[in-house]
Design an enzyme around this catalytic site. Structure first.
Site, PDB file in Angstrom:
ATOM      1  N   HIS A  30      -9.462  -2.733   5.976  1.00 11.96           N
ATOM      2  CA  HIS A  30     -10.936  -2.299   6.512  1.00 11.96           C
ATOM      3  C   HIS A  30     -11.571  -3.114   7.061  1.00 11.96           C
ATOM      4  CE1 HIS A  30     -10.955   1.282   4.032  1.00 11.96           C
ATOM      5  NE2 HIS A  30      -9.622   1.301   4.720  1.00 11.96           N
ATOM      6  N   LYS A 200      -4.059   2.151  -4.445  1.00 11.37           N
ATOM      7  CA  LYS A 200      -3.563   2.388  -2.703  1.00 11.37           C
ATOM      8  C   LYS A 200      -2.765   1.837  -2.622  1.00 11.37           C
ATOM      9  CE  LYS A 200      -4.101   4.316   0.548  1.00 11.37           C
ATOM     10  NZ  LYS A 200      -3.846   5.413   1.314  1.00 11.37           N
ATOM     11  N   ASP A 228      -0.137   5.137  -3.666  1.00 16.23           N
ATOM     12  CA  ASP A 228       0.212   5.785  -2.091  1.00 16.23           C
ATOM     13  C   ASP A 228       0.305   4.650  -1.388  1.00 16.23           C
ATOM     14  OD1 ASP A 228      -0.253   6.991   0.404  1.00 16.23           O
ATOM     15  OD2 ASP A 228      -2.321   7.201   0.029  1.00 16.23           O
ATOM     16  N   HIS A 327      -6.970  14.905   0.879  1.00 16.47           N
ATOM     17  CA  HIS A 327      -6.841  13.816   1.836  1.00 16.47           C
ATOM     18  C   HIS A 327      -8.453  13.012   1.765  1.00 16.47           C
ATOM     19  CE1 HIS A 327      -6.373  11.095   4.868  1.00 16.47           C
ATOM     20  NE2 HIS A 327      -6.057  10.319   3.900  1.00 16.47           N
ATOM     21  N   SER A 328      -8.846  11.527   1.135  1.00 15.92           N
ATOM     22  CA  SER A 328     -10.018  11.592   2.151  1.00 15.92           C
ATOM     23  C   SER A 328      -9.576  10.047   2.670  1.00 15.92           C
ATOM     24  CB  SER A 328     -10.867  11.087   1.101  1.00 15.92           C
ATOM     25  OG  SER A 328     -11.980  10.112   0.937  1.00 15.92           O
ATOM     26  N   ASN A 329     -10.838  10.156   4.505  1.00 16.71           N
ATOM     27  CA  ASN A 329     -10.871   8.858   4.112  1.00 16.71           C
ATOM     28  C   ASN A 329     -11.746   8.387   4.099  1.00 16.71           C
ATOM     29  OD1 ASN A 329      -9.749   6.760   6.763  1.00 16.71           O
ATOM     30  ND2 ASN A 329      -7.946   8.639   6.906  1.00 16.71           N
ATOM     31  N   ARG A 408     -11.562   2.414  14.900  1.00 13.46           N
ATOM     32  CA  ARG A 408     -11.599   1.282  13.564  1.00 13.46           C
ATOM     33  C   ARG A 408      -9.707   1.367  13.560  1.00 13.46           C
ATOM     34  NH1 ARG A 408      -9.798   4.114   7.439  1.00 13.46           N
ATOM     35  NH2 ARG A 408      -8.054   3.015   7.006  1.00 13.46           N
TER      36      ARG A 408
HETATM   37  O1  GKR Z   1      -9.110   3.810   3.874  1.00 10.26           O
HETATM   38  O2  GKR Z   1      -7.460   2.450   3.736  1.00 10.26           O
HETATM   39  C1  GKR Z   1      -7.593   3.579   3.720  1.00 10.26           C
HETATM   40  C2  GKR Z   1      -6.243   4.879   3.414  1.00 10.26           C
HETATM   41  O3  GKR Z   1      -5.148   4.272   3.576  1.00 10.26           O
HETATM   42  C3  GKR Z   1      -6.977   6.049   4.097  1.00 10.26           C
HETATM   43  O4  GKR Z   1      -6.904   4.914   5.360  1.00 10.26           O
HETATM   44  C4  GKR Z   1      -5.320   6.840   4.171  1.00 10.26           C
HETATM   45  O5  GKR Z   1      -6.029   7.899   5.411  1.00 10.26           O
HETATM   46  O6  GKR Z   1      -6.778   7.207   2.178  1.00 10.26           O
HETATM   47  C5  GKR Z   1      -5.927   7.990   3.407  1.00 10.26           C
HETATM   48  C6  GKR Z   1      -4.324   7.858   2.128  1.00 10.26           C
HETATM   49  O7  GKR Z   1      -4.327   8.567   1.389  1.00 10.26           O
HETATM   50  O8  GKR Z   1      -3.527   7.965   3.314  1.00 10.26           O
HETATM   51 MG    MG Z   2      -2.582   9.389   1.082  1.00 11.30          MG
END
Ligand code: GKR
Ligand code: MG
Length: 430
Positions: A30, A200, A228, A327-329, A408
């Site tokens: 990020h 992640k 994930d 889901h979240s960002n 981003r």
């Molecule tokens: O914030 O790096 C991140 C995530 O990988 C995000 O961009 C993803 O869209 O959180 C997300 C996910 O569950 O794939």
């Molecule tokens: Mg995901």
């Protein structure tokens, strides 16, 4: 006698930059700051509703065009917003159907772009309508079926600091191995009471990430766990991880890209698979469900087109025996409020939702939410139940103007640490 519908007299879109820690993923890391957009809708009765969505340049252009054309429309004309957005942005559904297999959010199409923008206008309109009627947003969606919405602690491999000057800092420290991930999870559990965790992945060799999940399972016995890698593994690597971790995982999220790859991992292992990548629009549902590629759809109300569309998605999933979670960002409290309202009205929400919000140190609302027992209480106050902090928003907008970061880009951010870094082709790990 029916009362006149409130009319929209002003719509504004404010781009902001919010600070973000150095969280690692399959693409890179990020950036120190990430863009979001805040939408305000004002009615002729003086009520202002708020919404939030992605803030990258393509979203912002569509949002700004839509803001001009919604003025003069009834506040309740939500079903026409999508057509209006296409028209005002000069886009069509057919064009722009491109699949970006390395994108963390799945396909990048005009449809998803439009829906993501419409979602913020829909949420802002529902907020204004709720305030007008003295009703919470969940009541406008048919009423909550729970008082609290569970979220899961979202763990990331991360550096202690961004590798650039003048970047925001925090007190989390680095987490680059199983011990670091367990330490991070412990702080999440202590500070917010999370009782499930998602890691992640896609950052290291799958075996290393398997070791982190094993360490979590040992430190937090019985906690639901998820991994994930954002499609970062080959089908064979996905099968390997599923076989090694099967019993320890609540579900495996996007082990590999594409409906066929996911279906193969499922067929060869029987493990539960979730996605926010291979099913992100309604058009992808028939094939994915027919091939049993996905057992949990992770909805993101932004890219599915809003809160009503999320309920439609929930009904479709229910019909096909597929579960729904969220889901979240990187996001702030306006989005968290919207997620919590819609999550509260979905009867069969069995899995804790994702949220990046604990990683954010800033917000644009006066009283940011607090996670208690890993959950957020559903607000019964009119509208979303949150108030815009105009000074905070102005400061984050001023940063957007000053720093000039418009999109981003996790690959470019990684290049600051490693000048040779290029976007890893997927699958990154075989
Ligand atoms: O914030 O790096 C991140 C995530 O990988 C995000 O961009 C993803 O869209 O959180 C997300 C996910 O569950 O794939
Ligand atoms: Mg995901």
């Amino acid at each position: 006698m029916s009362r006149p519908m409130p009319t929209i007299v002003r719509a504004t879109v404010t781009p902001i930059l919010i600070s973000d820690p150095p969280l690692l993923n399959v693409l890179g890391v990020h950036q120190p700051y990430t863009p979001r957009s805040i939408v305000e809708i004002e009615t002729d009765t003086g009520v202002v509703g708020i919404g939030e969505t992605y803030g990258d340049s393509d979203y912002l252009a569509v949002a700004r065009a839509l803001a001009k054309t919604v003025v003069g429309r009834p506040l309740t004309s939500l079903n026409g917003l999508s057509d209006l957005a296409y028209e005002s942005a000069g886009l069509t559904v057919e064009a722009g159907k491109e699949f970006d297999p390395a994108g963390l959010r799945g396909s990048r199409t005009n449809e998803k772009l439009i829906r993501s923008v419409v979602s913020a206008f829909e949420v802002a309109s529902l907020d204004a309508l709720g305030v007008t009627l003295g009703l919470p947003v969940h009541a406008l969606l048919g009423g909550k079926v729970r008082d609290r919405v569970d979220y899961s602690g979202y763990l990331f491999y991360r550096w202690a600091e961004h590798p650039v000057d003048d970047a925001p800092t925090d007190t989390w420290g680095a987490a680059l191995d199983p011990e670091g991930i367990v330490r991070q999870a412990q702080r999440f559990a202590d500070d917010y009471g999370f009782t499930s965790f998602k890691l992640k992945g896609g950052v290291y060799e799958p075996e290393q990430e398997v070791a982190a999940i094993r360490a979590l399972a040992e430190a937090f016995p019985g906690y639901p766990l998820r991994l994930d890698p954002n499609g970062g593994w080959s089908v064979d690597a996905g099968v390997r991880v599923a076989e090694e971790l099967g019993g320890l995982l609540e579900y495996l999220e996007d082990p590999t890209t594409g409906i066929d790859g996911m279906a193969e991992v499922r067929a060869r292992t029987g493990v539960m698979l979730a996605t926010n990548m291979c099913v992100t629009t309604f058009g992808e549902i028939p094939e994915a469900f027919a091939k049993d590629a996905v057992q949990v759809v992770l909805s993101d109300h932004h890219y599915w087109g809003g809160l009503q569309a999320t309920r439609e998605l929930a009904a479709l999933c229910r019909t096909h025996g597929v579960a729904l979670s969220m889901h979240s960002n990187t996001h702030l409290g306006v989005s968290l409020a919207a997620m919590t309202h819609v999550a509260s009205v979905i009867p069969d929400l069995e899995y804790a939702c994702d949220s990046h919000r604990p990683w954010q140190t800033e917000d644009v609302i006066t009283e940011p939410h607090t996670f208690k027992g890993g959950a957020i209480e559903v607000s019964d106050a009119p509208g979303l139940g949150v108030t815009l902090d105009r000074d905070a928003m102005a400061a984050l907008h001023e940063r957007w103007v000053r720093l000039g970061v418009r999109d981003r880009d996790d690959v470019a951010a990684m290049r600051k640490a490693d000048p040779t870094w290029v976007q890893p082709p997927l699958p990154r790990w075989k």
